[in-house]
Every structure is written in C-alpha cells, then in structure tokens.
Design a protein around this motif. Sequence first.
Motif, mmCIF file in Angstrom:
data_model
loop_
_atom_site.group_PDB
_atom_site.id
_atom_site.type_symbol
_atom_site.label_atom_id
_atom_site.label_comp_id
_atom_site.label_asym_id
_atom_site.label_seq_id
_atom_site.Cartn_x
_atom_site.Cartn_y
_atom_site.Cartn_z
ATOM 1 N N VAL A 257 0.859 -1.184 0.000
ATOM 2 C CA VAL A 257 0.000 0.000 0.000
ATOM 3 C C VAL A 257 0.899 1.239 0.000
ATOM 4 O O VAL A 257 1.811 1.358 0.833
ATOM 5 N N HIS A 258 0.640 2.133 -0.937
ATOM 6 C CA HIS A 258 1.377 3.395 -1.020
ATOM 7 C C HIS A 258 0.476 4.495 -0.471
ATOM 8 O O HIS A 258 -0.720 4.527 -0.766
ATOM 9 N N SER B 204 4.450 13.338 -2.882
ATOM 10 C CA SER B 204 5.404 12.331 -2.410
ATOM 11 C C SER B 204 4.628 11.126 -1.879
ATOM 12 O O SER B 204 3.477 11.258 -1.456
ATOM 13 N N TRP B 205 5.303 10.002 -1.927
ATOM 14 C CA TRP B 205 4.644 8.736 -1.582
ATOM 15 C C TRP B 205 5.529 7.890 -0.682
ATOM 16 O O TRP B 205 6.751 7.983 -0.745
ATOM 17 N N GLU B 206 4.867 7.066 0.076
ATOM 18 C CA GLU B 206 5.572 6.138 0.960
ATOM 19 C C GLU B 206 4.884 4.778 0.891
ATOM 20 O O GLU B 206 3.650 4.706 0.888
ATOM 21 N N VAL B 207 5.685 3.731 0.796
ATOM 22 C CA VAL B 207 5.104 2.387 0.924
ATOM 23 C C VAL B 207 4.930 2.142 2.416
ATOM 24 O O VAL B 207 5.910 2.126 3.164
ATOM 25 N N VAL B 208 3.698 1.995 2.848
ATOM 26 C CA VAL B 208 3.460 1.910 4.292
ATOM 27 C C VAL B 208 3.329 0.463 4.782
ATOM 28 O O VAL B 208 3.087 0.230 5.964
ATOM 29 N N THR B 209 3.487 -0.486 3.865
ATOM 30 C CA THR B 209 3.434 -1.896 4.264
ATOM 31 C C THR B 209 4.816 -2.507 4.073
ATOM 32 O O THR B 209 5.687 -1.887 3.470
ATOM 33 N N TRP C 195 14.563 8.028 -0.351
ATOM 34 C CA TRP C 195 14.418 6.679 -0.898
ATOM 35 C C TRP C 195 13.178 6.594 -1.776
ATOM 36 O O TRP C 195 12.161 7.227 -1.482
ATOM 37 N N PHE C 196 13.269 5.790 -2.824
ATOM 38 C CA PHE C 196 12.159 5.663 -3.779
ATOM 39 C C PHE C 196 10.866 5.230 -3.107
ATOM 40 O O PHE C 196 9.785 5.546 -3.584
ATOM 41 N N ASN C 197 10.952 4.491 -2.031
ATOM 42 C CA ASN C 197 9.734 3.971 -1.419
ATOM 43 C C ASN C 197 9.290 4.774 -0.198
ATOM 44 O O ASN C 197 8.355 4.382 0.496
ATOM 45 N N GLY C 198 9.951 5.899 0.049
ATOM 46 C CA GLY C 198 9.519 6.773 1.140
ATOM 47 C C GLY C 198 9.892 6.282 2.522
ATOM 48 O O GLY C 198 9.530 6.917 3.518
ATOM 49 N N LYS C 199 10.593 5.155 2.601
ATOM 50 C CA LYS C 199 11.003 4.642 3.914
ATOM 51 C C LYS C 199 12.421 5.112 4.214
ATOM 52 O O LYS C 199 13.236 5.266 3.300
ATOM 53 N N SER C 200 12.717 5.254 5.476
ATOM 54 C CA SER C 200 14.053 5.699 5.864
ATOM 55 C C SER C 200 15.056 4.558 5.668
ATOM 56 O O SER C 200 14.663 3.390 5.490
ATOM 57 N N SER C 201 16.332 4.887 5.738
ATOM 58 C CA SER C 201 17.384 3.855 5.629
ATOM 59 C C SER C 201 17.174 2.784 6.689
ATOM 60 O O SER C 201 17.274 1.580 6.405
ATOM 61 N N GLU C 202 16.883 3.221 7.881
ATOM 62 C CA GLU C 202 16.688 2.296 8.995
ATOM 63 C C GLU C 202 15.509 1.352 8.710
ATOM 64 O O GLU C 202 15.628 0.134 8.890
ATOM 65 N N GLU C 203 14.412 1.915 8.233
ATOM 66 C CA GLU C 203 13.233 1.080 7.938
ATOM 67 C C GLU C 203 13.527 0.108 6.806
ATOM 68 O O GLU C 203 13.143 -1.065 6.865
ATOM 69 N N ASN C 204 14.189 0.596 5.772
ATOM 70 C CA ASN C 204 14.513 -0.291 4.650
ATOM 71 C C ASN C 204 15.447 -1.404 5.084
ATOM 72 O O ASN C 204 15.281 -2.564 4.688
ATOM 73 N N PHE C 205 16.437 -1.061 5.890
ATOM 74 C CA PHE C 205 17.402 -2.067 6.323
ATOM 75 C C PHE C 205 16.720 -3.142 7.163
ATOM 76 O O PHE C 205 16.904 -4.338 6.947
#
Lengths: 324, 605
Positions: free
Chosen positions: A108-109, A117-122, B194-204
Amino acid sequence: MNDRPPKDKNSTNSLLYRFAPLRLCVTLWGILCTLLPTLTTAQTIYTVVLGNQNYVVGSSTLRSGLFVSYDSAKSWKHIGPENLKAYSMDAVDSSEGRILYIAAGNGVHRSTDYGKSWEVVTDWRMTEVMDVLVDQRSPNYIYTATAFGFWMSRDGGDTWENPEGPLKERYCYEISNGSSSNLISVLCSSSTDSLMYYSTDTAKTWKSTGRWKAKENQHYYDFINVGNRVLIASYEERLSYYKKGSSPHFLDTVVAYPFSKPVHALDILRYYVNPRILAGTFGDGLYIWSDNKWSFAGLSNSQVWDIVVKIYSVPVEVGHEHEN
Amino acid sequence: MNMRIKEMMLWEVGNFFLMGCVRRDMMHHVPTDTSHHIPANTSPRHTSNQRWIIILFLTALFTPHLSAQPVEEEFTGPSPEQREKALEHIAKDNRRNFHFVLAKLRMGKDTALAWRQLDSLLTEPTQDMFWTYPATAFYFYGGDLLSDEWRAKFRHVWKTWTPYRGDTENHFLMYYETLYLMAQEWPDLPGSEWFNGKSSEENFREAEEYLNHWIDETVRYGQTEWDSPRYFYFYIAPLLTLYDFAEDTTMAKRCGMMVEYLIADYAAEYLAGNYCGAHSRDGDGSVINPRNAEARSYSEFYWENSSDFILPDLAFAAMSKFRCPDIIRDIAHDRATPYTHYERKRSRAKMRYSEERYTDVYKTTYMTKDYALGSMQGGLQQPIQQHTWDITFASDKPNNTIYALHPYASAYELGMFFPEEPELMEEGILNSKASYGSEDKWIGGSPYETIVQKENILVATYTIPPGTRFGHVDFFFPASTEFMAENAEHWIVAIVGNGMASIHLEQRDSITWIEYPDKPYKRLRLWGNNIRYSVAVGNREVMNEGFSPWLRKEEAKRAKIDTASPTNPDLFNGPHLKSTYESGVLEMTCGGKKRVLDFVEGRIR
C-alpha cells in the motif's frame, strides 16, 4: 398606485415581472449554468493502471500506477511511482484529495500531500494488494483485500494487522462498504467459486453470504447505475445494460463499442445532463461515452484496473499536459 | 584479530592492487556532467606485470586459511586462473550491463566504453530487480573504482526510481538483497531520500527481516521455486554479494551458507553438466536441451574447473571470496554407485482453488553414472514452467533427455498462481508466451498427471476429462535416439548415449509419431483421455547381457510399485544430503567427508 412595470423596461423583464414563476426558473437556470462548470471540474478522476500490453516482469520499465484528471478526462497526469503494478486506490474524502492510497503489487502506497510524495506503508508481508478502502466515517481505518488475505490498519496505514478469522489467508480481491452503515463487504475466492463476506463491527467478525451468484455464470468486473439500468462490464458480454428492479437482473442491451479489449473498470461523471461514462479497458486505454458516442480518452494500451471519481468541494486547477 | 576483519583488510589490499591494474587515472576521468562529458577511450593495456599482480592477488585472496567459511575443509575451486579467465571472457562482451562494464574496468579493456555504458545504465534504469542486483553487485565489487560523483548517481537512482518488487522467490531475494546493502551503504537517510519513502533504517530492518525469513523458511520447509535450471542462477549473485559485503557477520555467514545449501542441492542431482530430475521452473530451451541451462555456468565454475560456459553473473562470482567446498564437488561427481535421492519442496503459493497456500512437492531422483531418472508426483505445483519428470542422459550430444507431458493450459492454472482475473491472464499470456497455449509445448504441469517412481522405474497416469483443451500426452525423444522395438505399438526401447529407456505404453487410444526435418527431436503422441505408461531405465550394457531377462526383471519390479502418491518426510534424504523437515540443518556426506550447515546455531560443523 400603479403596480405595472414601467414602460421603459425591456420586453423580457416585462414578461418576467408579469410571470413570477418563469422568472424564478430563469434565475435558477442561471445559477445552475454558473455552477455546472465548477461542479464538473471539481470532479477528480483517478485511473489506476496495472500495466501495459505485453509487459512481463523485468522486461522494461512501464508507465503504470496512478493517473489523475482534473478536467473530465480531457488530460491526464501521472502521480506517484511510475513503475507500479497498481490495482486500485482510495482517498480520504474529508482531506479533499490530500491523503491518497494506492493498492499495488508491492503493498500500500500513501501520500499525504496530494500525491507529490509517496511512501510504501506496508512491508514484505503484504503483497498483491488488490483493493484498498478508506472508512470515510473513521478515516484512520484502512481495509485492504490482498491475494493472501484481508489486512487492515487502525492508524491511517502506519501499522497493519492480518486479523484472525476466515479471511486471514483467503484470496480477497474486492472490498467495499455502505455509505451510511458499518457494513464492509469483501469478495473472496474459494476452491471453486467466489464468496462474499461481510462485517458490521470493523472487521472483528465476519459472516458469509455463501457463494456469490453474480459471479457464477459471468466473469463480471465492475458495474455502475445509469438511470433505471445497470451497466455491467464482464468478460463474456464485455459491456451490457441490465434492467434494474428484479433479481436476477435481465439483460437489456449489449452495448456496441469501438475498443477491442474487455472493459475492467467503469465509473460515471456526475452533473452532466446526459451521463458521461468512463470505461477502462484491459489493454486498450480509457474511453468516455458522451454525446451518444464513445471517444478515446487517453492512457493508450494501458490495462485499466480501476477508476475512482471523487468530488471535492474545492475545484482543482487544470493545466496539465495530455498524457496520451 | 577477527578473521573476517582480516579478510576485509586483505580484500581492501586486493582492491588496491586491482585498482592499480586498471589505471588509477580512470578515477580522475569520472564525468561530472554525464550528458556532455564522457571520458575518452582511456583503455589501458595489460602488461605482464599487471597480469601477475592479478593472479597473485587472487591466489592470496582465496587461500583456504583466510576463508570466511570456517570449517577445516578443502576448497580447491574456483582457481585464480579460472576467475581471471571468466572476467576476461565477460569483458569482451560489449552488451550494456553492469557485469560487462565491471569486467571491462577490472580487466582494463575498453574502459571508455565501459564508463559511457555505466553512465547510460544509471541514467535509464530498467528491468526492475534484474537491474538492481547487478547494479548493487557492481557498486560493491567495483566500489574502489567509483568516485563520489559516480556514487551520487547510484544514490540518485535509489532515490527516484521504483523497481518492481516482483512476485517470485528469486524476485524478492534480489529486491531485498539490494535494499539491505544499499541501506547499509547509506544509513541515516530519511524517507524522502528513498524511492519507497522509507528511511534507511526502515529499509534495512525490513530487508534484514525478509532475508532471515526466507532463509529460515527455505532450510526448514523447502524452496517454493526449487531446483530451477534457469532461476537457480539468479539466487547466487545476490547471496554472494551479501556474503561478501554485509557488515553484519551473522547475515554474511548465513548467506554464504545459503550459497552452499543451494549448490549442494544442485550437486546431488547433477550429471555431466545437467541439472537432473523435476524442476519448478524450466525454460523452453533448457527443458529440451538441459545442458544449456543457466545453472550450468556455476557448476562449470565451482566444480568442473572449467571456463567453457561463462554467463555474465560469473563476473561477480569471480570477484567473490566464496569458494566451493570440495565435498560439494565430490557429491556432484560421485556416481560410481547408483543411488536414490529424495527431496521435499513446496509449491508456489496458491491463491485460488486450493485450501492450502503451499502444497508439498515430493521429488525422487535416481542417479547413475550414465543417466538420471527424476520426478515429482505431478499435479499443478508451479505455473507454466513446471517440469514433472525426465530421464537425463550423460551423453555429450545435445537434447540428451527423454520425458513426456500433458500439454495443459487454462485460466484455472493461471488463477491458481497469479492474482489478476484468470480469463484476462489467459488471453494475455497466450499472446505473450506463445508456447503456453500450444498443443505442441514441451513444458508445463497438468492437474491430470500422476507420477510414481521407484529407483529406475516410473509409472505415469493421466486421467484427462473430456473437453480439456488438449487430450493427448507427448513424448520427447532427441534426434540422436536409437530406437529398438519389438512391438512399437506397446513398447518403445530408446537408447541415448550409454543409457536406455524401455517405455511400456500400457493404456492409450492410439499413437502418432511426428518427425520434424528442422528440429532436433521427434515426438510420440499418445491419444486418449485415459493414458498410462511405465518407464524402466538402464544402461546400454543391458543390451549386451540380454535385454529380455532385464526387462522381465524390471517388469516384476514395476508390478510391485505402489501407485499411491509418494510422500517423503524429509527435506533431503539420500546418501549425500540429509535434512529432517523443519530442522534447519543440512548434513552433507561424501567419501568420508562430512559438512553440516546448521542454520539454527548459525555455524558450519
């Protein structure tokens, strides 16, 4: 005292003074004419594109995902990630288009700034999200139908849970709710057919209505109410009107159309004297029915999975390039 | 000093040498405005001294006592010469991908072209995780070559371009491997970077969690994309990159153990360049010519001392610290005594038409020096590319396999494994994958097929409902087959290389032989809704010693076979590999050697 209109007034006014009801009608018509363009442009159309024809994983970057039109499908702007296997979207209506959600293959974005701006929240647990639904009465409640079960969030998408129960691991592909009730309904697959589940307690418990007959003999994808008829998009008949008012509905007319691919998504633009119908095809882009004919409305070769029309109180400025 | 730190130091020293070999001045020719400033061809020439430095470096790097693989074990391959040869071969390829660019830069060939190609690759990312995993491997294996400007270009891609995560086991591994290493490389960045809007910490954390989940599931319950002669290839480079560059020593070690796990799985069913037996995902080409499968590039590299089948990912394997334990090499070659090897795997996740998400897959493979007979129980366990059974011959001629299938294709199959509308997928896939809906296709499973195997004998039964798209079963025979038959209506005796297959057509309506002047095979079509055949496989020597007595003996064995569906309780059970279901421990044994991959305790014993 002479109550007749003065002679120097023009003839129309003279008539209006003589016929007060007519004057009222003309005034209302004037107000309506002033308001209609505003209402129609206040409709924001979101089109969700799964992919384009001949795409296979890893073949090339495709332009898919969420497209938006602010001018009644005259032009389209892509918002959000471009390389997205997207199935559907929803928005928090009270946010006037600020908070948006996309249901996609990779989760889910969410956008909280009108799609800038967008974030993958899952995370990795949630995949193949087929549908997303915002509970408009409690917009922090977000429900999703995924190919691997029903998931929900109670905090606007920050955290997600996969509640215990019959939908935990079941393939769910469509989710909807009643506009004025607690009802959430989810369409799921069984080993042989489609099943409808519903909940009236924010997904705590589920009941099944059993097999869903509408899908038994027909692979139908979407429908809209048009006057006293229902327009149904299906694999077999592609596009056809059914008469309302009885169950089962009876076929009224199979619609002739100029596109070669099946229609997967339907929606209707409101506030037009004659209905304007949007038909999203699976591989042939978007078409619009207006002035008694179908016209191509952009998004060439795209596989349109979903169309969502939202009406916000504040009209959005138009001025984006055509994306055909 | 910690062994791993010592290795990393050595690695850095090695990189320093290699950097010298490919000209230090290349570091200063990094374009700042890439659209206008591509460096001119500054291709250096290898001097003999430089070549010696490479060989010395590679020799030092892969000296056993410095290995991260901690058990007292012999590691004789791949040799430094093999590694250099692989890099040289890949460097000659002018196609535009990270493998070729890195090999060119490492070997000092066409470096100007390589830099231009790198610039173009980073400007136009495409192909999702198939782009990200070689890009990540390039970034780390070629890290010493990259200036800050080039690193910024990589960074920009991970900020702005969304790769599709995919929907298969190999896709997810590639996607999360790159996310893990890049989040490790760029820590402390906010979601906006980040392309997915998550922080480095979250992605890691997410990537780490997925990778550990995947490892745990695989070693306890089996892969869902198992024994693929094609996609096996795509697991190795991501795992090698994690093994070499994950800063968390536990993750690095687990990934090194997973490389061993996967190649040991391959080695147990390996015969003369072929990945034998049933496969989850084969290819249209490799299914009829098994020696051409991508997996072979790694078997040649790791245990054949060969550089005859070099594919691009070997560029990364050639630079990796990973070495193949000799016990795996021995397992791949120990065919003196025939053996039966059992495996238990999982189906691809089933979305519709099944009450279970994963169904068990039971594999049986009978290995000899001349041939292998391998199968799984049939049914639909994978979409489109399932290969249910075959005989693979040790012959060096092409198309060295015999097998049969029911050419099944339906919206039902697609709907079982893919989320979209089944009938739309069927329509679309019939257009995009031409072979899928063909009556002549050579790949795919069928829900109407049941296979039972015991050692060298296999019994196949097909109950095809009337109205099914195709009501026939096709046998594949290579063009080189020598046929001997007393009664071709009921018995086929086919000889390929030193192997021989006796096929008894027990039940069918009729048969048709189909030959093609321009194809390297012939087809035997069995018609009917109820078809049954049995296959007994031996070697050519049987013909000399008396075929009829042999056949009578095999028929007696066949009569005793229980045709109920087989079940193997263990993940691996054979003379070389053993792993109890859910244990997370794989025991390898061969010729007195023993090596245990213990994923529970995180160590190799």
